[in-house]
Design an enzyme around this catalytic site. Structure first.
Site, PDB file in Angstrom:
ATOM      1  N   ASN A 230     -18.881 -79.621  14.103  1.00 53.34           N
ATOM      2  CA  ASN A 230     -17.873 -78.886  14.853  1.00 53.34           C
ATOM      3  C   ASN A 230     -17.648 -79.618  16.174  1.00 53.34           C
ATOM      4  O   ASN A 230     -18.531 -79.612  17.036  1.00 53.34           O
ATOM      5  CB  ASN A 230     -18.333 -77.447  15.131  1.00 53.34           C
ATOM      6  CG  ASN A 230     -18.280 -76.584  13.891  1.00 53.34           C
ATOM      7  OD1 ASN A 230     -17.288 -76.586  13.166  1.00 53.34           O
ATOM      8  ND2 ASN A 230     -19.344 -75.839  13.631  1.00 53.34           N
TER       9      ASN A 230
ATOM     10  N   CYS B 136     -22.263 -74.166  18.301  1.00 52.76           N
ATOM     11  CA  CYS B 136     -23.272 -73.407  19.037  1.00 52.76           C
ATOM     12  C   CYS B 136     -23.170 -73.715  20.527  1.00 52.76           C
ATOM     13  O   CYS B 136     -23.221 -74.866  20.944  1.00 52.76           O
ATOM     14  CB  CYS B 136     -24.660 -73.787  18.502  1.00 52.76           C
ATOM     15  SG  CYS B 136     -25.989 -72.859  19.252  1.00 52.76           S
TER      16      CYS B 136
ATOM     17  N   CYS C  32     -24.320 -81.795  21.027  1.00 53.59           N
ATOM     18  CA  CYS C  32     -24.437 -80.332  20.931  1.00 53.59           C
ATOM     19  C   CYS C  32     -23.918 -79.624  22.177  1.00 53.59           C
ATOM     20  O   CYS C  32     -24.213 -80.035  23.304  1.00 53.59           O
ATOM     21  CB  CYS C  32     -25.908 -79.972  20.697  1.00 53.59           C
ATOM     22  SG  CYS C  32     -26.200 -78.203  20.508  1.00 53.59           S
TER      23      CYS C  32
ATOM     24  N   GLU D 269     -25.174 -66.367  23.110  1.00 52.81           N
ATOM     25  CA  GLU D 269     -24.344 -66.201  21.915  1.00 52.81           C
ATOM     26  C   GLU D 269     -25.170 -65.722  20.726  1.00 52.81           C
ATOM     27  O   GLU D 269     -26.341 -66.076  20.591  1.00 52.81           O
ATOM     28  CB  GLU D 269     -23.699 -67.539  21.523  1.00 52.81           C
ATOM     29  CG  GLU D 269     -22.642 -68.039  22.466  1.00 52.81           C
ATOM     30  CD  GLU D 269     -22.088 -69.379  22.019  1.00 52.81           C
ATOM     31  OE1 GLU D 269     -22.445 -69.835  20.913  1.00 52.81           O
ATOM     32  OE2 GLU D 269     -21.308 -69.972  22.773  1.00 52.81           O
TER      33      GLU D 269
ATOM     34  N   SER E  48     -35.564 -72.747  13.146  1.00 57.34           N
ATOM     35  CA  SER E  48     -35.195 -74.162  13.212  1.00 57.34           C
ATOM     36  C   SER E  48     -35.744 -74.797  14.482  1.00 57.34           C
ATOM     37  O   SER E  48     -35.643 -74.220  15.563  1.00 57.34           O
ATOM     38  CB  SER E  48     -33.669 -74.303  13.190  1.00 57.34           C
ATOM     39  OG  SER E  48     -33.291 -75.653  13.318  1.00 57.34           O
TER      40      SER E  48
ATOM     41  N   CYS F 135     -29.637 -82.892  23.017  1.00 59.64           N
ATOM     42  CA  CYS F 135     -28.948 -83.573  21.915  1.00 59.64           C
ATOM     43  C   CYS F 135     -27.528 -83.919  22.369  1.00 59.64           C
ATOM     44  O   CYS F 135     -26.807 -83.055  22.870  1.00 59.64           O
ATOM     45  CB  CYS F 135     -28.916 -82.680  20.682  1.00 59.64           C
ATOM     46  SG  CYS F 135     -30.561 -82.211  20.096  1.00 59.64           S
TER      47      CYS F 135
ATOM     48  N   SER G 134     -34.233 -79.930  12.598  1.00 62.39           N
ATOM     49  CA  SER G 134     -32.993 -80.633  12.926  1.00 62.39           C
ATOM     50  C   SER G 134     -33.297 -82.123  12.995  1.00 62.39           C
ATOM     51  O   SER G 134     -33.877 -82.602  13.967  1.00 62.39           O
ATOM     52  CB  SER G 134     -32.445 -80.133  14.268  1.00 62.39           C
ATOM     53  OG  SER G 134     -32.068 -78.781  14.176  1.00 62.39           O
ATOM     54  N   LEU G 135     -32.904 -82.848  11.970  1.00 59.12           N
ATOM     55  CA  LEU G 135     -33.264 -84.264  11.858  1.00 59.12           C
ATOM     56  C   LEU G 135     -32.151 -85.163  12.395  1.00 59.12           C
ATOM     57  O   LEU G 135     -32.355 -85.907  13.349  1.00 59.12           O
ATOM     58  CB  LEU G 135     -33.574 -84.588  10.398  1.00 59.12           C
ATOM     59  CG  LEU G 135     -34.190 -85.949  10.112  1.00 59.12           C
ATOM     60  CD1 LEU G 135     -35.520 -86.112  10.830  1.00 59.12           C
ATOM     61  CD2 LEU G 135     -34.374 -86.147   8.607  1.00 59.12           C
ATOM     62  N   HIS G 136     -31.007 -85.154  11.754  1.00 62.15           N
ATOM     63  CA  HIS G 136     -29.768 -85.780  12.221  1.00 62.15           C
ATOM     64  C   HIS G 136     -29.765 -87.300  12.302  1.00 62.15           C
ATOM     65  O   HIS G 136     -28.737 -87.891  12.658  1.00 62.15           O
ATOM     66  CB  HIS G 136     -29.335 -85.199  13.573  1.00 62.15           C
ATOM     67  CG  HIS G 136     -29.273 -83.709  13.591  1.00 62.15           C
ATOM     68  ND1 HIS G 136     -28.681 -82.971  12.583  1.00 62.15           N
ATOM     69  CD2 HIS G 136     -29.763 -82.789  14.483  1.00 62.15           C
ATOM     70  CE1 HIS G 136     -28.788 -81.681  12.856  1.00 62.15           C
ATOM     71  NE2 HIS G 136     -29.441 -81.546  13.988  1.00 62.15           N
TER      72      HIS G 136
END
EC number: 2.1.1.192
Length: 359
Positions: A296, A340, A118, A91, A195, A115, A218-220
């Site tokens: 999302n 994604c 994701c 993508e 990233s 993750c 990317s912490l999250h």
């Protein structure tokens, strides 16, 4: 399978041409055809001899990607599904911003980071993309602009698509050099962001490259227990190792780091967790920035949902009161397969169903 000529930096193209008895200027002409005139075949290079065009054709292809699906959002976001020469799917996303046109590129077929929220990791990593396949994504989006004849160009690049860029470090660095080359696409280094999910040793390597490209992490999650439960990478690179590498990066480059934080309802979005995040970034506050990202939803990860706006704003307020530079990210493409990896996953499922139906 022939490699794409986009895999070569300008210096590598010059060396390749000289090894085959050509003058240096011949490679410069080829480079101009590729990145300034943006031709799609070697035959279009009218000032290159037929004999050398034949050598080029024997050695390389130009663009290795085939367009499978295009989705366009009401806000102008365009999501592309490209097919690689081996049939794998990737993508790419074009986002229209107030400051220019930004393209999000994929660096791997699938992802092994794991993750739990994701869509990219729904299908495990099958291979790395080579640098030509990454560059080709930019070239096809630029071709879309060229065909419209409105003088538009790709001005910004985010390396945030499917895969972990630093798990494909060599090819990503080659890609960055190609698109940043002043004699080609000339996309400014400060308009490019890479990233990572937190490969600490590669953050240190990136710091040593001396490039002006931006770094996002990317912490999250604001603590090890939560981060390890939703991001497997944290088990190998816990926050102590990660932040040691980030501090090294900041000291070495004097550049700001952006932290990406997806807002998951009642998972990582409490007031207490906002304070933890503020405390975690306290020592690097002047050179860090937190990007709060609306989630999302992904049907395969239905244990997660989007944080309500009031929880996002309450979280944001705690960060601001603690002096944290932060923003709630503007959404793009919410009326298409925005997450994604989502479009790729859906298309692969449809392809499998078609095969099953014909048996």
């Amino acid at each position: 399978m022939k490699p794409s000529i986009y895999s070569l930096t300008r210096d590598e193209l010059i060396a390749w041409a000289v090894e085959r008895g050509q003058k240096q200027f011949r490679a410069t002409q080829i480079w101009d055809w590729l990145y300034k005139k943006r031709v799609q075949s070697f035959e279009e290079m009218t000032n290159i001899s037929k004999d050398f065009v034949s050598i080029l054709n024997d050695s390389f292809c130009v663009n290795p990607l085939k367009q499978r699906v295009v989705q366009e959002s009401a806000d102008g976001t365009v999501k592309y599904l490209f097919e690689l020469p081996d049939g794998m799917l990737i993508e790419t996303v074009l986002m229209r911003q107030h400051y220019g046109h930004s393209v999000c590129v994929t660096t791997q077929v699938g992802c092994n980071i794991g993750c739990t929220f994701c869509a990219s990791g729904l299908i495990k990593k099958q291979r790395d993309l080579n640098s030509g396949e990454i560059t080709a994504q930019i070239m096809l989006v630029q071709k879309y602009f060229d065909d419209r004849k409105q003088g538009e160009r790709v001005s910004h690049v985010v390396v945030m698509g499917i895969g972990e860029p630093f798990d494909n470090y060599k090819n990503v660095m080659c890609f960055l050099r190609v698109i940043n080359d002043d004699n080609g696409l000339a996309i400014g280094a400060r308009h490019i962001t890479v990233s990572t999910s937190g490969l600490a040793h590669k953050i240190r390597d990136f710091a040593n490259e001396g490039v002006q490209v931006n770094l996002a992490v990317s912490l999250h999650a604001p603590n090890n227990d939560l981060r390890s439960s939703i991001m497997r990478v944290n088990r190998s690179f816990p926050l102590e190792k990660l932040f040691s590498a980030i501090e090294y990066y900041i000291e070495k480059t004097n550049r700001r780091v952006t932290f990406e934080y997806i807002m998951l309802n009642e998972v990582n979005d409490s007031i207490k967790q906002a304070q933890e995040l503020a405390d975690l970034t306290k020592t690097i506050r002047k050179l860090s920035y937190v990007n709060l990202i609306p989630y999302n939803p992904v049907s395969e990860h239905d244990q997660y949902s989007r944080s309500p706006k009031e929880r996002v704003l309450a979280f944001y307020d705690v960060l601001k009161k603690n002096g944290v530079n932060c923003v709630v990210r503007q959404e793009h493409g919410t009326d298409i397969d925005a997450a994604c990896g989502q479009l790729r996953s859906k298309t692969m499922k449809k392809d499998r169903e078609k095969v099953t139906a014909t048996k």
